[in-house]
Design a protein around this motif. Structure first.
Motif, PDB file in Angstrom:
ATOM      1  N   HIS A   8      47.688  54.840  53.453  1.00  0.00           N
ATOM      2  CA  HIS A   8      48.602  53.866  53.078  1.00  0.00           C
ATOM      3  C   HIS A   8      50.097  54.362  53.389  1.00  0.00           C
ATOM      4  CE1 HIS A   8      51.181  51.066  50.950  1.00  0.00           C
ATOM      5  NE2 HIS A   8      50.043  50.313  50.631  1.00  0.00           N
ATOM      6  N   PRO A   9      50.737  53.504  54.106  1.00  0.00           N
ATOM      7  CA  PRO A   9      52.315  53.881  54.643  1.00  0.00           C
ATOM      8  C   PRO A   9      53.191  54.521  53.496  1.00  0.00           C
ATOM      9  CG  PRO A   9      51.621  51.786  55.499  1.00  0.00           C
ATOM     10  CD  PRO A   9      50.612  52.230  54.795  1.00  0.00           C
ATOM     11  N   LEU A  10      52.843  54.210  52.303  1.00  0.00           N
ATOM     12  CA  LEU A  10      53.631  54.641  51.255  1.00  0.00           C
ATOM     13  C   LEU A  10      52.838  55.858  50.654  1.00  0.00           C
ATOM     14  CD1 LEU A  10      55.216  51.734  49.549  1.00  0.00           C
ATOM     15  CD2 LEU A  10      56.185  53.265  51.297  1.00  0.00           C
ATOM     16  N   ASP A  11      52.229  56.409  51.389  1.00  0.00           N
ATOM     17  CA  ASP A  11      51.137  57.803  50.463  1.00  0.00           C
ATOM     18  C   ASP A  11      52.090  58.696  49.851  1.00  0.00           C
ATOM     19  OD1 ASP A  11      49.169  59.471  50.066  1.00  0.00           O
ATOM     20  OD2 ASP A  11      48.902  60.208  52.239  1.00  0.00           O
ATOM     21  N   CYS A  12      51.874  58.895  48.702  1.00  0.00           N
ATOM     22  CA  CYS A  12      52.439  59.937  47.762  1.00  0.00           C
ATOM     23  C   CYS A  12      51.570  60.876  47.411  1.00  0.00           C
ATOM     24  CB  CYS A  12      53.321  59.038  46.701  1.00  0.00           C
ATOM     25  SG  CYS A  12      52.309  58.334  45.672  1.00  0.00           S
ATOM     26  N   SER A  13      50.446  61.169  48.021  1.00  0.00           N
ATOM     27  CA  SER A  13      49.430  61.980  47.312  1.00  0.00           C
ATOM     28  C   SER A  13      49.933  63.442  48.009  1.00  0.00           C
ATOM     29  CB  SER A  13      47.962  62.004  48.001  1.00  0.00           C
ATOM     30  OG  SER A  13      48.221  62.022  49.376  1.00  0.00           O
ATOM     31  N   VAL A  14      49.759  64.573  47.152  1.00  0.00           N
ATOM     32  CA  VAL A  14      49.954  65.915  47.455  1.00  0.00           C
ATOM     33  C   VAL A  14      49.201  66.501  48.528  1.00  0.00           C
ATOM     34  CG1 VAL A  14      50.615  68.261  46.706  1.00  0.00           C
ATOM     35  CG2 VAL A  14      50.939  66.318  45.340  1.00  0.00           C
ATOM     36  N   MET A  15      48.038  66.359  48.418  1.00  0.00           N
ATOM     37  CA  MET A  15      46.879  66.800  49.501  1.00  0.00           C
ATOM     38  C   MET A  15      45.844  65.869  49.886  1.00  0.00           C
ATOM     39  SD  MET A  15      47.657  69.933  50.645  1.00  0.00           S
ATOM     40  CE  MET A  15      46.065  70.566  51.031  1.00  0.00           C
ATOM     41  N   THR A  16      45.334  65.761  51.014  1.00  0.00           N
ATOM     42  CA  THR A  16      44.157  65.079  51.326  1.00  0.00           C
ATOM     43  C   THR A  16      42.967  65.861  51.831  1.00  0.00           C
ATOM     44  OG1 THR A  16      45.526  63.192  52.002  1.00  0.00           O
ATOM     45  CG2 THR A  16      43.322  63.053  52.533  1.00  0.00           C
ATOM     46  N   TYR A  17      41.844  65.479  51.193  1.00  0.00           N
ATOM     47  CA  TYR A  17      40.755  66.584  51.659  1.00  0.00           C
ATOM     48  C   TYR A  17      39.577  65.511  52.145  1.00  0.00           C
ATOM     49  CZ  TYR A  17      43.097  69.575  48.168  1.00  0.00           C
ATOM     50  OH  TYR A  17      44.150  70.182  47.560  1.00  0.00           O
ATOM     51  N   ARG A  18      39.000  65.983  53.223  1.00  0.00           N
ATOM     52  CA  ARG A  18      38.152  64.897  54.025  1.00  0.00           C
ATOM     53  C   ARG A  18      36.851  65.854  54.567  1.00  0.00           C
ATOM     54  NH1 ARG A  18      41.272  60.486  55.428  1.00  0.00           N
ATOM     55  NH2 ARG A  18      43.632  60.929  55.550  1.00  0.00           N
ATOM     56  N   GLY A  19      35.846  65.019  54.864  1.00  0.00           N
ATOM     57  CA  GLY A  19      34.682  65.724  55.160  1.00  0.00           C
ATOM     58  C   GLY A  19      33.433  65.247  54.629  1.00  0.00           C
ATOM     59  N   HIS A  20      33.441  64.672  53.248  1.00  0.00           N
ATOM     60  CA  HIS A  20      32.419  63.941  52.623  1.00  0.00           C
ATOM     61  C   HIS A  20      32.279  62.773  52.992  1.00  0.00           C
ATOM     62  CE1 HIS A  20      36.165  63.318  50.467  1.00  0.00           C
ATOM     63  NE2 HIS A  20      35.085  62.925  49.363  1.00  0.00           N
ATOM     64  N   SER A  21      31.413  62.036  52.282  1.00  0.00           N
ATOM     65  CA  SER A  21      30.889  60.678  52.525  1.00  0.00           C
ATOM     66  C   SER A  21      30.797  59.864  51.316  1.00  0.00           C
ATOM     67  CB  SER A  21      29.615  60.644  53.202  1.00  0.00           C
ATOM     68  OG  SER A  21      29.110  59.124  53.616  1.00  0.00           O
ATOM     69  N   VAL A  22      31.848  58.978  51.140  1.00  0.00           N
ATOM     70  CA  VAL A  22      31.916  58.251  49.775  1.00  0.00           C
ATOM     71  C   VAL A  22      31.255  56.863  49.974  1.00  0.00           C
ATOM     72  CG1 VAL A  22      33.517  57.493  48.018  1.00  0.00           C
ATOM     73  CG2 VAL A  22      33.749  59.471  49.262  1.00  0.00           C
ATOM     74  N   LEU A  23      30.032  56.635  49.912  1.00  0.00           N
ATOM     75  CA  LEU A  23      29.372  55.485  50.220  1.00  0.00           C
ATOM     76  C   LEU A  23      28.089  55.416  49.244  1.00  0.00           C
ATOM     77  CD1 LEU A  23      29.142  55.897  54.203  1.00  0.00           C
ATOM     78  CD2 LEU A  23      30.512  54.054  53.205  1.00  0.00           C
ATOM     79  N   MET A  24      27.599  54.341  49.509  1.00  0.00           N
ATOM     80  CA  MET A  24      26.332  54.095  48.677  1.00  0.00           C
ATOM     81  C   MET A  24      26.366  53.898  47.194  1.00  0.00           C
ATOM     82  SD  MET A  24      24.282  54.128  51.203  1.00  0.00           S
ATOM     83  CE  MET A  24      22.695  53.921  50.861  1.00  0.00           C
ATOM     84  N   THR A  25      27.239  54.496  46.466  1.00  0.00           N
ATOM     85  CA  THR A  25      27.502  54.348  45.206  1.00  0.00           C
ATOM     86  C   THR A  25      28.933  55.143  44.636  1.00  0.00           C
ATOM     87  OG1 THR A  25      26.626  55.271  42.769  1.00  0.00           O
ATOM     88  CG2 THR A  25      26.501  56.785  44.484  1.00  0.00           C
TER      89      THR A  25
END
Length: 633
Positions: free
Chosen positions: A460-477
């Motif tokens: 989001h353009p107003l992102d205020c998170s401190v850190m972002t972690y990626r690589g996993h899959s958030v799908l199905m449930t």
């Protein structure tokens, strides 16, 4: 879509969008057509230009291609964009193909590549002291620790003081695990108790199981020797509870801080609480609807009825927070009444939690509208607005978990990212309201299907998170994520399940430190603490790891995975393995030591550093540390 309206000519409107023109029939189901076009573009972008011909044939061909596709091949090309909000000043952060890399998994069309180098914001957090003791972390980052030296120094000092974090902070579970329980139904919650003396699960058959983790494991039994209503397990089953049936499944469960009670929710407006110390305990209803004196029956479908997706005990066990259809609630168990009702979101509240373990005044809600909102109960009377909004996800949020210090929380999003938040850096309600009407997610994306199209915006353009972690899959449930135990690691790791059958563990600095593969999990008859032998991934077995829990007493993770091959769930125990996880045998290490001794002898060198190197060859559990750096920071 009606059969009479199944023929459309699809013409190219521009290089970035597609326009549909009906050649016959009346109303057009643009949503379904757009969904199909997105699927076509995601599967074979070369077809996303001018598409001519009978749409029924095209749809059949496209769907057949999608169903039989090999998702392991690379996907390239342009993707459909939506220019409805191009006039907004917040549309400037569209995802640049050159800024983010992607890699393909068996489950997803696109998944962000995890970070391989520390991020400055994460390193700053490690050194801040807010995630445990700083000294052990800095030494570990330098690969500069010796476990035996640390224990010996502390125990032989005049005033011995050994902190658990000193020797356990960098021992991360690293095995693909061993099956410890088989279920015939899907598991929705699988967690250790706060003190890790119990482990509990809830499943789609409305059964709850509580295991005693302090007792030794049982020998593996044949499945035919196990009662049909019991899980096939090597864990010590302390209590089996048949829950009150609701809609679809038990959506969430939580054990009280004293381990004496458990609460569970379903897609109804009444949760239930029962004792964990009795056989066939009484089921105490906890009504969250507006008319607590009225019982609506099995389907709970009376006026004001709704579903609950999340429930949590407070730190003192006297209150319960729950979230459902756009609302969050607090129930006072001592007064036996609902004490708080907040119209929090315009979409389902998938998860909610208490921000701290002391006051219980700050509540956090996470919704399918992609926002997390923070509520202070002390100010709700004067203003119906949240104290702040955490903005950053572009898709719905599946889970939120608090560190417990009233500052940091972590959330999983359907935008395939996990974000770390500092409640002191949240956005104001005014900032939220100026962009709340703008959609930054993928149009018509449905996380329940195993494909995630390439997004238009990475945040989001107003992102205020401190850190972002990626690589996993958030799908199905609704995949869950958590902080590592504060008691042993200072909370310096974050971990999550994944729809691709893996458990991902990140360091606070953003690097992916461990990936545990459930397709390589060993069968139940294997000793979880024994040597882990290699196993090829099980073919035709597509696992989805919904929940994961890390013990606060030992470096052990238990994961709950839905197994497509057997239409049920399994629990696996993942331990930290030492030499058995290394590519070298003990003889190899001894040969390496002998060769280095000969090199030093032949060269006539005997410096202090070289002697230390001989004494402290890097082996599992042995972290290098110079004597000059022995003092704790």
């Amino acid at each position: 879509m009606d059969d009479e309206q199944d023929i459309f000519n699809i013409e190219e409107d521009s290089e970035e969008s597609l326009r549909l023109n009906p050649s016959q029939g009346a109303a057009i189901d643009r949503s379904n057509i757009q969904t199909l076009l997105n699927l076509i573009a995601a599967r074979n972008p070369s077809q996303s230009g001018i598409i001519m011909g009978n749409s029924e044939t095209l749809a059949a061909t496209a769907l057949a291609s999608l169903l039989s596709a090999d998702h392991d091949q690379e996907l390239e090309g342009e993707f459909i964009t939506d220019d409805e909000n191009d006039d907004s000043e917040y549309q400037d952060d569209a995802l640049d193909d050159e800024e983010e890399n992607f890699y393909v998994t068996s489950r997803t069309g696109f998944t962000y590549t995890p970070s391989t180098i520390p991020q400055d914001a994460g390193v700053k957090l490690i050194k801040s002291g807010e995630f445990g003791r700083v000294g052990p972390k800095i030494k570990a980052r330098k690969n500069n620790r010796n476990l035996a030296t640390i224990l010996n120094r502390h125990l032989t000092s005049p005033h011995p003081a050994v902190y658990k974090e000193d020797y356990a902070a960098n021992i991360v579970p690293n095995s693909n695990g061993v099956i410890v329980a088989n279920y015939d139904a899907n598991i929705y919650t699988a967690q250790y108790s706060n003190d890790s003396s119990f482990f509990y699960t809830c499943s789609q058959d409305f059964r709850l199981h509580v295991y005693d983790t302090t007792a030794p494991p049982l020998p593996a039994m044949s499945r035919v020797d196990v009662a049909h209503d019991q899980p096939h397990t090597t864990m010590n089953l302390s209590r089996r509870i048949q829950g009150r049936h609701g809609r679809w499944t038990i959506t969430d469960a939580n054990l009280s801080p004293d381990n004496d009670r458990i609460i569970y929710s379903s897609i109804t407006s009444t949760a239930y609480m029962c004792s964990t110390r009795e056989d066939n305990p009484a089921q105490i209803p906890i009504p969250f609807h507006d008319s607590p004196g009225v019982h609506y029956g099995f389907w709970d479908s009376g006026p004001g009825s709704f579903g609950l997706f999340s429930c949590r005990f407070s730190a003192d066990g006297n209150e319960i927070i729950a979230g459902g259809r756009g609302h969050i609630y607090v129930y006072d168990l001592l007064a036996n009444k609902r004490s708080v009702k907040i119209m929090a979101h315009g979409d389902d509240v998938n998860s909610c939690c208490w921000a701290d373990t002391s006051s219980g005044n700050v509540l956090v809600s996470a919704s399918d509208d992609s926002y997390l909102k923070v509520w202070d109960r002390r100010s709700l009377g004067s203003s119906p607005k949240p104290s702040g909004v955490l903005i950053g996800h572009t898709e719905g949020i599946t889970y939120v978990s608090a560190k417990g210090d009233g500052r940091y929380i972590v959330s999983n999003g359907k935008d395939q990212s996990m974000r770390l938040w500092d409640l002191r850096k949240m956005r104001s309600s005014g900032e939220y309201e100026r962009t709340a009407h703008i959609e930054y997610g993928v149009p018509n994306f449905d996380y329940r299907y195993p494909s995630y199209p390439k997004p238009r915006y990475k945040a989001h353009p107003l992102d205020c998170s401190v850190m972002t972690y990626r690589g996993h899959s958030v799908l199905m449930t609704l995949i869950r994520c958590h902080f590592s135990p504060v008691e042993t690691t200072g909370g310096q790791y974050l971990y999550s399940g994944s729809a691709d059958g893996r458990i991902h563990i990140w360091s606070l600095d953003g690097t992916l430190v461990q990936v545990l593969d459930r397709t390589k999990t060993l069968p139940m008859h294997v000793d979880p603490s024994g040597v882990e032998y290699s196993r090829h991934p099980v073919r035709h077995n597509s696992s989805c790891v919904r929940d994961v829990s890390w013990s606060s007493e030992q470096p052990v993770i238990i994961s709950a995975a839905w197994e497509s091959s057997r239409h049920g769930s399994t629990l696996a125990r993942h331990e930290w393995k030492g030499l058995s996880k290394m590519s070298n045998s003990l003889k190899d290490w001894e040969e390496k030591r002998r060769q280095e001794e000969e090199e030093i002898t032949q060269g006539g060198r005997s410096s202090r550093i070289q002697q230390q190197r001989l004494r402290r060859l890097l082996m599992p559990g042995m972290y290098m540390m110079d004597d000059d750096d022995d003092e704790d920071m």
